[in-house]
Every structure is written in C-alpha cells, then in structure tokens.
Design a protein around this motif. Structure first.
Motif, PDB file in Angstrom:
ATOM      1  N   VAL A 281       6.427  -2.598  -1.102  1.00  6.36           N
ATOM      2  CA  VAL A 281       5.216  -2.230  -0.402  1.00  6.36           C
ATOM      3  C   VAL A 281       4.370  -1.295  -1.070  1.00  6.36           C
ATOM      4  CG1 VAL A 281       4.606  -1.007   1.257  1.00  6.36           C
ATOM      5  CG2 VAL A 281       6.035  -3.262   1.645  1.00  6.36           C
ATOM      6  N   GLY A 282       5.832  -0.114  -1.999  1.00  2.91           N
ATOM      7  CA  GLY A 282       5.589   0.847  -2.822  1.00  2.91           C
ATOM      8  C   GLY A 282       4.257   0.210  -3.833  1.00  2.91           C
ATOM      9  N   ARG A 283       4.621  -0.711  -4.374  1.00  2.94           N
ATOM     10  CA  ARG A 283       3.688  -1.203  -5.781  1.00  2.94           C
ATOM     11  C   ARG A 283       2.440  -2.132  -5.177  1.00  2.94           C
ATOM     12  NH1 ARG A 283       6.522  -4.185 -11.219  1.00  2.94           N
ATOM     13  NH2 ARG A 283       5.868  -2.553 -11.699  1.00  2.94           N
ATOM     14  N   LEU A 284       2.885  -2.430  -3.831  1.00  2.00           N
ATOM     15  CA  LEU A 284       1.310  -3.492  -3.204  1.00  2.00           C
ATOM     16  C   LEU A 284       0.595  -2.634  -3.128  1.00  2.00           C
ATOM     17  CD1 LEU A 284      -0.042  -5.951  -2.550  1.00  2.00           C
ATOM     18  CD2 LEU A 284       1.010  -5.274   0.007  1.00  2.00           C
ATOM     19  N   ALA A 285       0.989  -0.800  -2.647  1.00  6.63           N
ATOM     20  CA  ALA A 285       0.341   0.059  -1.978  1.00  6.63           C
ATOM     21  C   ALA A 285      -0.327   0.735  -2.892  1.00  6.63           C
ATOM     22  CB  ALA A 285       1.044   0.445  -0.594  1.00  6.63           C
ATOM     23  N   ALA A 286       0.534   0.681  -4.005  1.00  8.77           N
ATOM     24  CA  ALA A 286      -1.014   1.343  -5.424  1.00  8.77           C
ATOM     25  C   ALA A 286      -1.634   0.771  -6.068  1.00  8.77           C
ATOM     26  CB  ALA A 286       0.687   1.797  -6.676  1.00  8.77           C
TER      27      ALA A 286
ATOM     28  N   VAL B  98      -4.128   7.220  -9.788  1.00  9.94           N
ATOM     29  CA  VAL B  98      -5.015   7.844  -8.524  1.00  9.94           C
ATOM     30  C   VAL B  98      -3.283   8.590  -7.570  1.00  9.94           C
ATOM     31  CG1 VAL B  98      -3.712   6.655  -5.578  1.00  9.94           C
ATOM     32  CG2 VAL B  98      -5.532   4.990  -8.082  1.00  9.94           C
ATOM     33  N   ASP B  99      -3.814   8.884  -6.973  1.00  7.78           N
ATOM     34  CA  ASP B  99      -2.784  10.573  -6.472  1.00  7.78           C
ATOM     35  C   ASP B  99      -1.921  10.146  -5.695  1.00  7.78           C
ATOM     36  OD1 ASP B  99      -2.548  12.384  -4.925  1.00  7.78           O
ATOM     37  OD2 ASP B  99      -4.474  13.901  -4.078  1.00  7.78           O
ATOM     38  N   PRO B 100      -1.000  10.486  -5.756  1.00  8.30           N
ATOM     39  CA  PRO B 100       0.159   9.966  -4.768  1.00  8.30           C
ATOM     40  C   PRO B 100       0.030   9.736  -3.165  1.00  8.30           C
ATOM     41  CG  PRO B 100       0.872  11.145  -6.373  1.00  8.30           C
ATOM     42  CD  PRO B 100      -0.712  11.085  -6.590  1.00  8.30           C
ATOM     43  N   ALA B 101      -0.897  10.794  -2.387  1.00 12.24           N
ATOM     44  CA  ALA B 101      -0.887  10.853  -1.604  1.00 12.24           C
ATOM     45  C   ALA B 101      -1.712   9.780  -1.077  1.00 12.24           C
ATOM     46  CB  ALA B 101      -1.236  12.788  -1.517  1.00 12.24           C
ATOM     47  N   VAL B 102      -2.977   9.793  -1.499  1.00  7.26           N
ATOM     48  CA  VAL B 102      -3.636   8.163  -1.316  1.00  7.26           C
ATOM     49  C   VAL B 102      -2.907   7.199  -1.855  1.00  7.26           C
ATOM     50  CG1 VAL B 102      -5.955   7.125  -1.653  1.00  7.26           C
ATOM     51  CG2 VAL B 102      -5.784   9.372  -2.250  1.00  7.26           C
ATOM     52  N   VAL B 103      -2.041   7.215  -2.383  1.00 15.78           N
ATOM     53  CA  VAL B 103      -1.219   6.310  -2.433  1.00 15.78           C
ATOM     54  C   VAL B 103       0.212   5.825  -1.453  1.00 15.78           C
ATOM     55  CG1 VAL B 103       0.608   4.159  -3.989  1.00 15.78           C
ATOM     56  CG2 VAL B 103      -0.904   5.599  -4.892  1.00 15.78           C
ATOM     57  N   ASP B 104       0.304   7.008  -0.568  1.00 16.08           N
ATOM     58  CA  ASP B 104       1.404   7.591   0.553  1.00 16.08           C
ATOM     59  C   ASP B 104       0.310   7.031   1.689  1.00 16.08           C
ATOM     60  OD1 ASP B 104       3.828   7.933  -1.056  1.00 16.08           O
ATOM     61  OD2 ASP B 104       3.112   9.723  -0.445  1.00 16.08           O
ATOM     62  N   GLN B 105      -0.413   7.595   2.447  1.00 11.76           N
ATOM     63  CA  GLN B 105      -1.403   7.155   3.043  1.00 11.76           C
ATOM     64  C   GLN B 105      -2.039   5.334   3.658  1.00 11.76           C
ATOM     65  OE1 GLN B 105      -5.403   5.989   2.469  1.00 11.76           O
ATOM     66  NE2 GLN B 105      -5.488   6.001   5.747  1.00 11.76           N
ATOM     67  N   VAL B 106      -1.707   5.367   2.608  1.00 15.12           N
ATOM     68  CA  VAL B 106      -1.715   3.520   2.118  1.00 15.12           C
ATOM     69  C   VAL B 106      -0.474   2.514   2.234  1.00 15.12           C
ATOM     70  CG1 VAL B 106      -3.056   1.544   0.035  1.00 15.12           C
ATOM     71  CG2 VAL B 106      -4.471   3.601  -0.071  1.00 15.12           C
ATOM     72  N   SER B 107       0.429   2.809   2.334  1.00 14.96           N
ATOM     73  CA  SER B 107       1.793   2.619   2.552  1.00 14.96           C
ATOM     74  C   SER B 107       1.797   2.348   3.857  1.00 14.96           C
ATOM     75  CB  SER B 107       2.220   3.156   1.265  1.00 14.96           C
ATOM     76  OG  SER B 107       4.094   3.270   1.639  1.00 14.96           O
ATOM     77  N   VAL B 108       1.054   3.121   4.630  1.00 12.47           N
ATOM     78  CA  VAL B 108       1.664   3.615   5.552  1.00 12.47           C
ATOM     79  C   VAL B 108       0.602   2.625   6.639  1.00 12.47           C
ATOM     80  CG1 VAL B 108       1.525   5.547   7.623  1.00 12.47           C
ATOM     81  CG2 VAL B 108       1.870   6.632   5.729  1.00 12.47           C
ATOM     82  N   THR B 109      -0.535   2.444   6.526  1.00 12.95           N
ATOM     83  CA  THR B 109      -1.331   2.072   6.668  1.00 12.95           C
ATOM     84  C   THR B 109      -0.751   0.491   6.118  1.00 12.95           C
ATOM     85  OG1 THR B 109      -3.144   1.289   5.169  1.00 12.95           O
ATOM     86  CG2 THR B 109      -3.207   3.156   7.095  1.00 12.95           C
ATOM     87  N   LEU B 110      -0.412  -0.315   5.404  1.00 13.86           N
ATOM     88  CA  LEU B 110      -0.002  -1.191   5.453  1.00 13.86           C
ATOM     89  C   LEU B 110       1.387  -2.047   5.934  1.00 13.86           C
ATOM     90  CD1 LEU B 110      -0.175  -1.470   1.155  1.00 13.86           C
ATOM     91  CD2 LEU B 110      -1.517  -2.551   2.989  1.00 13.86           C
ATOM     92  N   ARG B 111       2.394  -1.197   6.126  1.00 11.98           N
ATOM     93  CA  ARG B 111       3.223  -1.013   6.553  1.00 11.98           C
ATOM     94  C   ARG B 111       2.823  -1.300   8.630  1.00 11.98           C
ATOM     95  NH1 ARG B 111       8.390   0.124   3.284  1.00 11.98           N
ATOM     96  NH2 ARG B 111       7.507   1.501   1.335  1.00 11.98           N
TER      97      ARG B 111
END
Length: 137
Positions: free
Chosen positions: A39-44, A68-81
């Motif tokens: 999921v982390g790689r997909l979010a990135a 990409v800003d890691p905070a943005v990747v984290d936000q994307v990861s949350v919505t994906l999960r």
C-alpha cells in the motif's frame, strides 16, 4: 449492460466515480510488475501521478527535486486503506490484504472492461477540444 458478475454500467460508474480510484486502477492495470504491491508503494505512485496531474495539492505536493512530500503520501495511504482499496476489493477488482498491507490487481471482467472502454470513449467525445457546450440539467 451487465458483466459476468452481474454488474451494470451504473455499478462500473460507481466504482470509477472517484479520480483517486481511477488513478489506482490505471496504475495497477499498466504496472509492469506482477503480484503484490505494498500500500505504501501504491500510495507513493498515486501521489506522484496526482502531483504531476495537478490534483490534490499539485506542485505544493512536491519538493524542489520533484519528490512527493511524505505527508502527502501518508494522506493518500490513509484514503487508500480506509476508502478506496476496500471498495475495489468488495467489487473483486483487487485482492487487498489490510493486515499485510498488500494489493494485487485481479483484472477486470470482460464486461467491466468493455464498459470502461465505452465510458472513456464517451468522456473523450464530451471533452472534445473547442467544445464549450455543457449538458443542461
């Protein structure tokens, strides 16, 4: 139109109504690697595509080197999960293991893929260059 799973065109529209889900599906469909992706790689990857396309933060999502800003990747990861991956898994398009944090693209049913192609064709026709008309409603 109904697919092999009994999905209607409306079901397909509901699946792809969100731009982020469309980005996920496009990325997974075009991915050269097979098997699971974290999921982390997909979010990135999704965050990177969105930054390039100017979505959800655009250039503010990237640093000077274009990362990409890691905070943005984290936000994307949350919505994906919590939103998008469960919805795609419920439809049988992906296999999502929330405990392992992995995703596997299962592919589209033939009817679903045909519906998506039809939708893309119609959307392309609706977005014809120089066409400033809008549907009334």
């Amino acid at each position: 139109m109904t697919t092999a799973r009994g999905e209607t065109t409306d079901d397909v529209f509901a699946l792809i109504e969100d731009r982020r889900r469309r980005t996920v599906l496009r990325y997974l469909r075009n991915r050269t690697g097979t098997g699971d992706i974290t999921v982390g790689r997909l979010a990135a990857a999704v965050a990177s595509v969105e930054a390039v396309e100017g979505e959800r933060g655009g250039t503010e999502a990237t640093d000077r080197e274009g990362s990409v800003d890691p905070a943005v990747v984290d936000q994307v990861s949350v919505t994906l999960r919590h939103v998008h991956l469960p919805k795609l898994a419920d439809r049988g398009v992906i296999d999502y293991d929330p405990d392992a944090g992995t995703v596997r693209f299962e592919g589209f049913e033939p009817g679903t893929l045909e519906s998506l192609k039809r939708i893309e064709r119609v959307a392309g026709e609706l977005a014809a260059p120089g066409d400033s008309t809008r549907a009334s409603g």
